[in-house]
Write a protein that holds these residues in place. Structure first.
Motif, PDB file in Angstrom:
ATOM      1  N   UNK A 187      88.056 -34.407  77.150  1.00  0.00           N
ATOM      2  CA  UNK A 187      86.630 -34.071  77.113  1.00  0.00           C
ATOM      3  C   UNK A 187      86.235 -32.799  77.712  1.00  0.00           C
ATOM      4  N   UNK A 188      86.613 -32.672  78.969  1.00  0.00           N
ATOM      5  CA  UNK A 188      85.996 -31.638  79.857  1.00  0.00           C
ATOM      6  C   UNK A 188      86.598 -30.331  79.104  1.00  0.00           C
ATOM      7  N   UNK A 189      88.231 -30.255  78.885  1.00  0.00           N
ATOM      8  CA  UNK A 189      88.408 -29.193  77.981  1.00  0.00           C
ATOM      9  C   UNK A 189      87.818 -28.720  76.835  1.00  0.00           C
ATOM     10  N   UNK A 190      87.754 -29.799  75.957  1.00  0.00           N
ATOM     11  CA  UNK A 190      87.040 -29.473  74.566  1.00  0.00           C
ATOM     12  C   UNK A 190      85.639 -28.863  74.802  1.00  0.00           C
ATOM     13  N   UNK A 191      84.989 -29.352  75.886  1.00  0.00           N
ATOM     14  CA  UNK A 191      83.714 -28.855  76.074  1.00  0.00           C
ATOM     15  C   UNK A 191      83.428 -27.659  76.904  1.00  0.00           C
ATOM     16  N   UNK A 192      84.690 -27.075  77.499  1.00  0.00           N
ATOM     17  CA  UNK A 192      84.737 -26.095  78.346  1.00  0.00           C
ATOM     18  C   UNK A 192      84.382 -24.701  77.576  1.00  0.00           C
ATOM     19  N   UNK A 193      83.695 -23.776  78.312  1.00  0.00           N
ATOM     20  CA  UNK A 193      83.325 -22.533  77.474  1.00  0.00           C
ATOM     21  C   UNK A 193      84.484 -21.518  77.012  1.00  0.00           C
ATOM     22  N   UNK A 194      85.662 -21.965  78.077  1.00  0.00           N
ATOM     23  CA  UNK A 194      87.039 -21.201  77.615  1.00  0.00           C
ATOM     24  C   UNK A 194      87.625 -21.726  76.487  1.00  0.00           C
ATOM     25  N   UNK A 195      87.348 -23.108  76.214  1.00  0.00           N
ATOM     26  CA  UNK A 195      88.264 -24.032  75.167  1.00  0.00           C
ATOM     27  C   UNK A 195      87.476 -23.912  73.610  1.00  0.00           C
ATOM     28  N   UNK A 196      87.387 -25.081  73.270  1.00  0.00           N
ATOM     29  CA  UNK A 196      86.923 -25.185  71.790  1.00  0.00           C
ATOM     30  C   UNK A 196      85.192 -25.051  71.974  1.00  0.00           C
ATOM     31  N   UNK A 197      84.686 -25.256  73.256  1.00  0.00           N
ATOM     32  CA  UNK A 197      83.317 -25.157  73.621  1.00  0.00           C
ATOM     33  C   UNK A 197      82.310 -26.159  72.850  1.00  0.00           C
ATOM     34  N   UNK A 198      82.757 -27.278  72.529  1.00  0.00           N
ATOM     35  CA  UNK A 198      81.926 -28.311  71.555  1.00  0.00           C
ATOM     36  C   UNK A 198      81.157 -29.046  72.660  1.00  0.00           C
ATOM     37  N   UNK A 199      79.904 -28.974  72.230  1.00  0.00           N
ATOM     38  CA  UNK A 199      78.982 -29.698  73.000  1.00  0.00           C
ATOM     39  C   UNK A 199      79.204 -31.086  73.252  1.00  0.00           C
ATOM     40  N   UNK A 200      78.825 -31.507  74.346  1.00  0.00           N
ATOM     41  CA  UNK A 200      79.033 -32.757  74.677  1.00  0.00           C
ATOM     42  C   UNK A 200      78.395 -33.950  73.990  1.00  0.00           C
ATOM     43  N   UNK A 201      77.031 -33.627  73.503  1.00  0.00           N
ATOM     44  CA  UNK A 201      76.383 -34.483  72.500  1.00  0.00           C
ATOM     45  C   UNK A 201      76.901 -34.497  71.413  1.00  0.00           C
ATOM     46  N   UNK A 202      78.082 -33.720  70.975  1.00  0.00           N
ATOM     47  CA  UNK A 202      78.728 -33.657  69.790  1.00  0.00           C
ATOM     48  C   UNK A 202      79.835 -34.336  70.133  1.00  0.00           C
TER      49      UNK A 202
END
Length: 368
Positions: A187-202
């Motif tokens: 989840x942290x990596x999915x949310x990270x700006x350098x990664x997929x950057x998907x918002x936590x609320x999504x």
């Protein structure tokens, strides 16, 4: 070969420095992967030839192979991924030993307007063994690493006509909170700006209900959504459908979900799978309404997708709408989830179950 997707940008940068590479190499590589969808090191044109060779010799982006691809008429995409046994002993513990058969998981992309949701798996198989679900028919075969979870998202995002994944739901194979360390890192990596950057609320994490794990997960510092797979309005019926219900009553689950809300400030979603003449009667709706009145939650009603070999049936549209009407008359926020991918067996575990039934453990039409 090390699996690159297992590492955060900072972790990979440290490794680059330790190996005598320049620190900015990590940023270059991750930008190619997550911004441009480039998954071959030799195609990363601004990376030096020497660095590309080092990457090829020591790292892999994909650990899986695509054993089957299915497109539904409504645009839903499903991938059956095969995970070859890893070569090193440490990672071998993640997916059993090297002599085991190929492990398979599923991941699905569900389109809805501009939204494209990735439904990802957290385990190979499932330990819960819900009576109506295909995922647990073979039991639990192993946990997925954070990198293998990330790989599902990347695999979907680079498929034709998908482009960018906007939402993530941990509703594929497995119980996410039984593999919470890997899930939280993913989840942290999915949310990270350098990664997929998907918002936590999504990002939504669905659990069948582990009270201690829910309370622990409530301390997670990203505001993700928690979904409780309830599926029955009383303990007796729930135990007959979900073996793990023997370990926690509905009251204990509600208490844990209330703690989640008080700690995170996030409303819980109650997932309720409707099974014809099993849990879809009017009295079940009234019992469910009483449960919902005890906490801050909304209810997501799901129509069952039949699984070959299991005795459960899909409820009629009339019965589903009446169930929703009863809930709403009692002041409950209840929605009916749109059924997607019906023509490609998109329900959890169905494709793997059907593929194994036809050809053992492996599809002949596979690709990397």
């Amino acid at each position: 070969m090390q699996h690159l997707l297992d590492y955060t940008l900072d972790e990979f940068r440290e490794i680059c420095i330790e190996q005598g590479r320049r620190a900015f190499l990590a940023g270059q590589v991750y930008q190619w992967i997550y911004r441009h969808g480039i998954t071959r090191f030799q195609d990363m044109s601004n990376v030096s030839k020497a660095d590309r060779q080092w990457l090829d010799e020591n790292w892999t982006i994909f650990r899986s192979r695509i054993d089957k691809v299915q497109y539904a008429s409504d645009g839903t995409l499903k991938l059956l991924l095969g995970w070859d046994p890893p070569s090193d002993q440490q990672n071998a513990l993640q997916l059993a030993d090297a002599k085991s058969k190929l492990k398979q998981t599923e991941t699905v992309m569900i389109p809805a307007g501009k939204r494209k949701t990735a439904c990802v798996s957290s385990q190979v198989g499932c330990p819960v063994g819900c009576r109506f679900c295909a995922s647990g028919l073979g039991g639990l075969e192993g946990n997925l690493t954070a990198g293998q979870i990330m790989e599902q998202v990347l695999r979907l995002s680079i498929e034709e006509d998908v482009d960018r994944i906007t939402n993530i739901v941990f509703m594929g194979m497995g119980e996410p909170l039984a593999n919470d360390k890997a899930v939280m890192k993913a989840i942290r990596m999915i949310n990270a700006a350098w990664g997929p950057a998907i918002g936590a609320r999504h990002i939504t994490v669905s659990t069948v209900g582990l009270p201690k794990a829910i309370r622990r997960f409530a301390r997670f510092d990203l505001p993700v959504t928690l979904a409780l797979s309830l599926h029955a309005p009383n303990d007796e019926l729930r135990r007959s459908l979900i073996p793990w219900a023997d370990y926690a009553t509905i009251d204990e689950l509600l208490s844990a979900c209330q703690a989640w809300f008080e700690t995170s400030g996030r409303e819980v979603t109650l997932e309720y799978l409707l099974l014809r003449e099993i849990n879809d009667r009017d009295e079940h709706a009234r019992q469910l309404a009483r449960i919902a009145s005890q906490m801050r939650a909304r209810i997501n009603l799901i129509r069952y997708n039949e699984v070959k070999g299991l005795p459960y049936e899909r409820p009629s549209t009339v019965d589903v709408r009446e169930f929703q009407r009863i809930l709403r008359r009692h002041g409950v926020n209840a929605t009916i989830r749109a059924s997607r991918g019906r023509d490609i067996a998109a329900a959890c575990g169905q494709l793997r179950h059907e593929s194994r039934g036809k050809s053992g453990n492996r599809e002949s039409t596979s690709r990397n």
